[in-house]
Enzyme design. Structure first.
Site, PDB file in Angstrom:
ATOM      1  N   GLU A 131      23.827  23.326  -4.662  1.00 57.91           N
ATOM      2  CA  GLU A 131      22.864  22.552  -5.457  1.00 57.91           C
ATOM      3  C   GLU A 131      23.483  21.243  -5.946  1.00 57.91           C
ATOM      4  O   GLU A 131      22.825  20.206  -5.988  1.00 57.91           O
ATOM      5  CB  GLU A 131      22.395  23.390  -6.660  1.00 57.91           C
ATOM      6  CG  GLU A 131      21.649  24.649  -6.290  1.00 57.91           C
ATOM      7  CD  GLU A 131      20.298  24.362  -5.657  1.00 57.91           C
ATOM      8  OE1 GLU A 131      20.287  23.947  -4.483  1.00 57.91           O
ATOM      9  OE2 GLU A 131      19.273  24.548  -6.321  1.00 57.91           O
ATOM     10  N   THR A 184      15.657  15.164  -4.761  1.00 56.87           N
ATOM     11  CA  THR A 184      15.981  15.755  -6.064  1.00 56.87           C
ATOM     12  C   THR A 184      16.909  14.841  -6.862  1.00 56.87           C
ATOM     13  O   THR A 184      16.760  14.722  -8.083  1.00 56.87           O
ATOM     14  CB  THR A 184      16.622  17.151  -5.878  1.00 56.87           C
ATOM     15  OG1 THR A 184      15.743  17.918  -5.068  1.00 56.87           O
ATOM     16  CG2 THR A 184      16.810  17.863  -7.194  1.00 56.87           C
TER      17      THR A 184
HETATM   18  N1  HSE Z   1      15.631  22.102 -12.011  1.00 60.25           N
HETATM   19  C1  HSE Z   1      15.805  21.233 -10.887  1.00 60.25           C
HETATM   20  C2  HSE Z   1      15.092  19.931 -11.172  1.00 60.25           C
HETATM   21  C3  HSE Z   1      15.215  21.893  -9.677  1.00 60.25           C
HETATM   22  O1  HSE Z   1      13.963  19.993 -11.630  1.00 60.25           O
HETATM   23  O2  HSE Z   1      15.659  18.873 -10.941  1.00 60.25           O
HETATM   24  C4  HSE Z   1      15.361  21.078  -8.431  1.00 60.25           C
HETATM   25  O3  HSE Z   1      14.631  21.705  -7.404  1.00 60.25           O
END
Ligand code: HSE
Length: 312
Positions: A131, A184
């Protein structure tokens, strides 16, 4: 104990944030996700099999699966090589945790293949490295439900403390993925680093309400807790027709709706499958009408996380 030479796992897709729980809440989908085959190699290399459909990075330093698996092997002090092959169902960049599925699948499979030295919380920590690669932040709200299944809450990051939450039986989710690109990293960068106290008060009230709603199977409480006054107002600008789609879902009987992870997918919770079917069709037709390609999905909350399908 004989360790497998090859293992095939299923790793569910996940939806993070769940409205009010930015970076702390997430849940797994039921039967929607990816299959991954991991095979042991004699040459000690980490290899990603080429994938014509989605052009996933084959450089092991740039693919979330190999980055996460390498973090695990480093901690175990083991020098071994593996080939990773993916069959993804969901298009990457959907907001439905596709990279988290790969990171979690990889660490789960490699852990099995080296004799299970690590527990679930440790697997989450390694999967978070994937991530970090993709979003710049090692968040656990997708990989938590990937590994543990169901709903999870990241109670704390330092030290990591990921909790399982209950899954109400009749809770369904309808999802639409309009084909626009939202990275993201960008979706994280665009958020303000500070929030007003008043906003924070609303937000932690809603997180508590949502958790309580899950424990009580109180669908109305779950719905009215899905209010996000911190992240949604900024990020919705990246999603075409967000307000219209959300309103249409609510008009069809959703108990709540919000952005899936960092978007661009939008999800709506319902009590029961019939309403979810109606919402799925409505969301699809809204995008069809304006010529935006969109994929739709319907699921229960997936009670199981990543699991072995075959082990040789
Ligand atoms: N919690 C993270 C965000 C998830 O909202 O940036 C990314 O998929």
């Amino acid at each position: 104990m004989k360790v497998p030479e090859q293992i095939q796992v299923f790793s569910p897709s996940t939806i993070a944030n769940v409205g009010c729980g930015y970076d702390v809440l997430g849940f797994a989908l039921d039967g929607i996700g990816e299959r991954m085959t991991v095979t042991r190699r004699d040459d000690g290399k980490m290899v990603i099999e080429e994938d014509d459909r989605f052009n996933l990075p084959t450089n092991p330093l740039k693919n979330v699966a190999t980055v996460a698996a390498t973090a695990l092997l480093r901690e175990a002090g083991i020098n071994m090589g593996f080939t990773f092959a993916f069959e993804k169902e969901i298009h990457p960049g959907s907001g439905m945790g596709t990279s988290a599925s790969s990171s979690a699948g990889a660490v789960f499979a490699v852990n099995e293949m080296i004799g299970l030295p690590f527990n679930e919380q440790e697997l989450i920590t390694f999967a978070m490295e994937g991530e970090k690669l993709i979003s710049g932040k090692a968040h656990a709200d997708n990989v938590g439900p990937n590994i543990l299944g169901g709903f999870t809450l990241v109670r704390g990051y330092d030290p990591l403390d990921v909790l399982r939450l209950p899954v109400p039986e009749d809770l369904y989710v309808a999802i639409v993925h309009p084909q626009v690109v939202v990275k993201t990293t960008d979706a994280k960068r665009m958020l303000k680093s500070q929030v007003k106290l008043e906003q924070a008060v609303n937000q932690w009230g809603n997180v508590g309400g949502l958790v309580s709603g899950l424990y009580e199977s109180d669908y109305d409480l779950i719905g009215r807790s899905m209010v996000d006054n911190i992240v949604e107002p900024t990020r919705k600008l990246l999603i075409p027709m967000y307000d219209d789609v959300k309103q249409a879902a609510m008009d069809c009987g959703a108990i709540g709706a919000s952005i899936a992870g960092s978007g661009p997918s939008i999800f709506a919770f319902t009590k029961g499958k019939e309403t979810a079917e109606k919402i799925k069709e409505t969301m699809q037709s809204l995008y069809d009408e304006v010529g935006i390609l969109a994929y739709t999905y319907l699921s229960k909350i997936g009670k199981s996380g990543v699991r072995t399908l075959e082990s040789l």
